[in-house]
Design an enzyme around this catalytic site. Sequence first.
Site, PDB file in Angstrom:
ATOM      1  N   GLY A  57       0.943  50.850  -8.880  1.00 54.83           N
ATOM      2  CA  GLY A  57       0.100  51.051 -10.057  1.00 54.83           C
ATOM      3  C   GLY A  57       0.869  51.315 -11.337  1.00 54.83           C
TER       4      GLY A  57
ATOM      5  N   GLU B 210       5.655  50.342   0.435  1.00 48.80           N
ATOM      6  CA  GLU B 210       5.149  50.492  -0.930  1.00 48.80           C
ATOM      7  C   GLU B 210       5.832  51.691  -1.576  1.00 48.80           C
ATOM      8  OE1 GLU B 210       1.021  51.534  -1.196  1.00 48.80           O
ATOM      9  OE2 GLU B 210       1.411  53.321  -0.030  1.00 48.80           O
TER      10      GLU B 210
ATOM     11  N   GLY C  37      -3.029  45.649  -4.733  1.00 49.70           N
ATOM     12  CA  GLY C  37      -3.885  46.706  -5.256  1.00 49.70           C
ATOM     13  C   GLY C  37      -4.777  46.209  -6.367  1.00 49.70           C
ATOM     14  N   GLY C  38      -4.508  46.645  -7.580  1.00 51.35           N
ATOM     15  CA  GLY C  38      -5.371  46.356  -8.724  1.00 51.35           C
ATOM     16  C   GLY C  38      -5.588  44.882  -8.995  1.00 51.35           C
TER      17      GLY C  38
ATOM     18  N   SER D  48       2.511  46.937  -7.272  1.00 46.70           N
ATOM     19  CA  SER D  48       2.321  46.148  -8.498  1.00 46.70           C
ATOM     20  C   SER D  48       2.487  44.650  -8.265  1.00 46.70           C
ATOM     21  CB  SER D  48       3.269  46.635  -9.599  1.00 46.70           C
ATOM     22  OG  SER D  48       2.988  47.975  -9.957  1.00 46.70           O
TER      23      SER D  48
ATOM     24  N   HIS E  73      -1.671  55.402   2.951  1.00 44.69           N
ATOM     25  CA  HIS E  73      -1.361  54.879   1.617  1.00 44.69           C
ATOM     26  C   HIS E  73      -0.765  55.980   0.748  1.00 44.69           C
ATOM     27  CE1 HIS E  73      -1.982  53.138  -2.380  1.00 44.69           C
ATOM     28  NE2 HIS E  73      -2.089  51.973  -1.778  1.00 44.69           N
TER      29      HIS E  73
END
Length: 225
Positions: free
Chosen positions: A155, A149, A208-209, A187, A81
């Site tokens: 992010g 990515e 992710g988030g 994102s 990552h």
Amino acid sequence: MHGSVGQIRSVLPELVRAELGANVAVCVPYPYLSLAKSLLADTPIQLGAQDLCEHHIGAYTGEVSGAMLADVGCEMVIVGHSERRNYFAETSETAARKVKAALDAGLWPVYCVGETQQQRADGVARDVIADELKVLAGVPTSLYAVAYEPSWAVGTGVVATPEQIAEMHAFIKQTLSPHTCVLYGGSVKGTNAAQTMATDGVDGVLVGGAALSATEFLRICRAAH
């Protein structure tokens, strides 16, 4: 590095109740793997880890091996990552050893590749990706997935355009095999997931988030379905 027992107990049952039609996996921090496995028992949702040690066994205090991950029910693991590369000085050589360790343990590695904003501006994005993909030379395409990515989109709230994504995914498939499973990560959220997954060459997304919210993650999963 997010989460708690309470959050795991809140988010995962909602995913289970949703009876999602898409292929879904969750990669939680090490301390919550056994809890997550128990909550996902008898469901098609897969369990993965966010990293693993390149060594199989030995005096490597603080590390977690692929065999240990498999032992607690993991089926997959993220390798290379961008945050591991940026913050912990991991290299493609390290990632190569981790991919091998994952395969030796019977895990499905999701191998991450991507360029920085400066590398894209310098016109060397493809060179960077090609170099990172050498890790997978000789590995059957059915045994792994690649996650594209771009680090400038991780992010940051910035999402690569469909044209940028399609171009790089096509390059990855051209470099490895047309049958390579290539995910997009950067994102991804409920508002852009459908467009991203409708883009040529995108076989799924690495979230992710947005996965920290059951509501947001479910929107993404339903877009995939």
